[in-house]
Write an enzyme that holds these catalytic residues in place. Structure first.
Site, PDB file in Angstrom:
ATOM      1  N   LYS A 174       0.849  -1.200   0.000  1.00 53.38           N
ATOM      2  CA  LYS A 174       0.000   0.000   0.000  1.00 53.38           C
ATOM      3  C   LYS A 174       0.880   1.243   0.000  1.00 53.38           C
ATOM      4  O   LYS A 174       1.634   1.471   0.941  1.00 53.38           O
ATOM      5  CB  LYS A 174      -0.905   0.032   1.241  1.00 53.38           C
ATOM      6  N   GLU A 249      10.829   1.764   9.601  1.00 50.50           N
ATOM      7  CA  GLU A 249      11.690   2.917   9.285  1.00 50.50           C
ATOM      8  C   GLU A 249      10.866   4.158   9.582  1.00 50.50           C
ATOM      9  O   GLU A 249       9.926   4.468   8.852  1.00 50.50           O
ATOM     10  CB  GLU A 249      12.106   2.888   7.810  1.00 50.50           C
ATOM     11  N   CYS A 283      13.268  12.101   5.292  1.00 47.79           N
ATOM     12  CA  CYS A 283      13.496  11.668   6.683  1.00 47.79           C
ATOM     13  C   CYS A 283      14.948  11.890   7.079  1.00 47.79           C
ATOM     14  O   CYS A 283      15.274  11.916   8.263  1.00 47.79           O
ATOM     15  CB  CYS A 283      13.118  10.205   6.837  1.00 47.79           C
ATOM     16  N   GLU A 384       9.795  16.349  15.197  1.00 46.09           N
ATOM     17  CA  GLU A 384       9.957  16.294  13.746  1.00 46.09           C
ATOM     18  C   GLU A 384       8.969  17.257  13.076  1.00 46.09           C
ATOM     19  O   GLU A 384       7.773  17.186  13.329  1.00 46.09           O
ATOM     20  CB  GLU A 384       9.714  14.865  13.243  1.00 46.09           C
TER      21      GLU A 384
END
Ligand code: NAD
Length: 481
Positions: A174, A249, A283, A384
């Protein structure tokens, strides 16, 4: 309007629900296609196709699998222009970036694992004296799940699918519902490359619906996930009671440590990239810049000058450096952190404002933003943001900068600028990160282990690490007389 259909058992199909999600073009802020809103029924259909395809695919020769993956790689290359255009339209990233990074890397992922599987060897251990011979075989797991995010859509989608297929698994995958277009186009490429029906099944839709159904499926035995830390936590909780293999991850808040003894000009130009490439939505971007005190003022002036020259604009214009952010909610989130920075006493050295582009007034554009902070523990420097926003502050010495660099909950990557070899070793060893770049950034050799520590995830991808993840080791011990 164009419909993004599921790709199941080698065919495009509509979702069971008959429902569709809006797909936005971030550079215009307009809906331009509809995405299949899939549910557990679609995932079950995909699983069933993958299950049926597994015996034949897992027993195919390495050469057969490798050849098909090579064909997929070549077809991605042949379609580079149209795929790059689709990626830029769907994600808002500059077309030039999609052409030189995203799509070539998607092709390399298939080519790399097509080669890697031919070199993937098992171990043998002879126990001399006990008269036993052990050999370890690595068998594909079965049907595996691959779930990817929106920032590097085809790049990260294929980074999971290619090793999973190379190792002999069949896949239910997905892509992000925010950027599903290139994953949709991949279905057709796989058919053209001769990938047997059911080996790769692509289901579209939201995380809580289609994503959750993949993770919760009792017979999908391994999940490779890239995305946010909170989602990763949720996935780990769902999968743990079923003892699924997990590769997670997750997020990052990566430090960029700049020492006065570095190659200044090289550092300066790479730091602009490591801060703002892909609108800061990688990232691995170095979102926390720490600069040795003796060069802090000079760096501040030179860096801000360079950042101000970056051109924010339509992704399809060649001179654009910074395209659109991926979505309205993401733009609002990033802006809220700029407001928070001001509340926390941060000084906006440049940027900070939304940009209105003529002819694309509803697009999600934001100026690249540099914030000088007073305290490394402020939220803007700990959480973040994942946009074109970096913080910066000076440091006195190695000990202090290591404390600041390691103060966050994340541990994905770090960048270090110095020409002192002793320092390179000392600091690299002490940085809490899965990846350390010294005097470079985003320099990737696909053989190397990739992944983070702390809240940036568990497990490693890349090279044989990925092939190990997508196989189960079985030791066979033979006693001889
Ligand atoms: P996200 O976690 O919101 O979504 C990622 C994927 O997970 C999407 O496909 C989404 O639909 C799916 N998902 C969401 N909820 C789910 C659930 N409950 N069950 C199963 N699947 C679910 O992340 P995002 O916003 O798409 O991506 C941005 C994040 O990804 C950032 O935190 C970034 O740091 C991280 N990221 C990490 C890496 C890495 O290699 N460590 C690489 C790229 C991006």
């Amino acid at each position: 309007m164009k419909k993004i259909l599921n790709y199941i058992n080698g065919e495009y199909c509509e979702p069971f629900s008959g429902d569709w999600l809006d797909n936005y073009n971030p550079s215009k802020g307009e809906v331009y296609s509809k995405i299949a809103y899939s549910s557990s029924e679609d995932v079950e259909r995909a699983y069933s196709a993958a299950k049926d395809a597994f015996p034949s695919w897992s027993n195919s020769t390495i050469e057969e699998r490798s050849n098909i993956l090579m064909k997929i790689a070549s077809l991605i290359e042949e379609n580079l222009d149209s795929l790059a255009e689709a990626e830029a339209l769907d994600n808002g990233k500059p077309l030039t970036l999609a052409k030189v990074v995203d799509i070539p890397r998607a092709s390399s992922n298939f080519r790399f694992f097509a080669h890697a599987i031919t070199q993937f060897a098992s171990e043998a251990h002879e126990s001399v004296g006990l008269n036993t011979m052990n050999f370890t075989i690595r068998q594909p797991i079965g049907v595996v799940g691959c779930i990817s995010p929106w920032n590097l859509p085809l790049y990260l989608f294929t980074w999971k699918i290619a090793p999973a297929l190379a190792a002999g698994n069949t896949v239910v995958a997905k892509p992000s519902e925010v950027t599903p277009m290139t994953a949709y186009l991949l279905g057709d490429i796989c058919t053209k490359a001769g990938l047997p029906k059911g080996v790769l099944n692509i289901v579209h839709g939201t995380g809580p619906s289609a994503g959750q159904a993949i993770v919760a499926h009792p017979d999908i035995k391994a999940i490779s996930f890239t995305g946010g830390t909170q989602t990763g936590e949720h996935i780990a909780r769902t999968a743990a009671p079923m003892f699924k293999k997990l590769s997670l991850e997750l997020g990052g808040k990566n430090p960029n440590l700049i020492f006065a003894d570095c190659n200044y000009e090289k550092m300066l130009s790479v730091t602009v990239k490591s801060s703002f490439a892909n609108q800061g939505q990688i990232c691995l971007c170095g979102s926390r810049i720490f600069v040795e005190k003796s060069i802090y003022s000079k760096f501040k002036k030179d860096f801000v000058e360079k950042v101000k020259k970056l051109k924010v604009g339509n992704p399809f214009e060649t001179e654009t450096n910074i395209g659109a952010l991926v979505s309205r909610p993401h733009l609002e989130k990033v802006k809220s952190y700029i407001d928070l920075a001001k509340e926390e006493g941060g000084k906006i050295l440049c940027g900070g404002n939304q940009v209105i582009i003529e002819g694309s007034e509803n697009g999600y554009y934001l100026e690249p933003t540099v914030i000088e902070i007073l305290d490394y523990q402020c939220r803007v420097n700990q959480e973040e943001i994942f946009g074109p926003v970096v913080t910066m502050m000076p440091f006195e010495n190695e000990e202090e900068v290591l404390k600041m660099a390691n103060s966050v909950k994340y541990g994905l990557s770090a960048t270090l600028w110095t020409s002192n070899l002793d320092r390179t070793m000392r600091v690299s060893k002490q940085l809490e990160a899965g990846i350390v770049w010294v005097n470079t950034w985003l320099n990737r050799d696909l053989r190397t282990p990739f992944g983070g520590i702390k809240s940036s995830g568990v497990g490693r991808e890349g090279g044989f690490e990925a092939l190990k993840f997508f196989t189960e080791a079985k030791n066979v011990c033979i006693k001889y007389d």
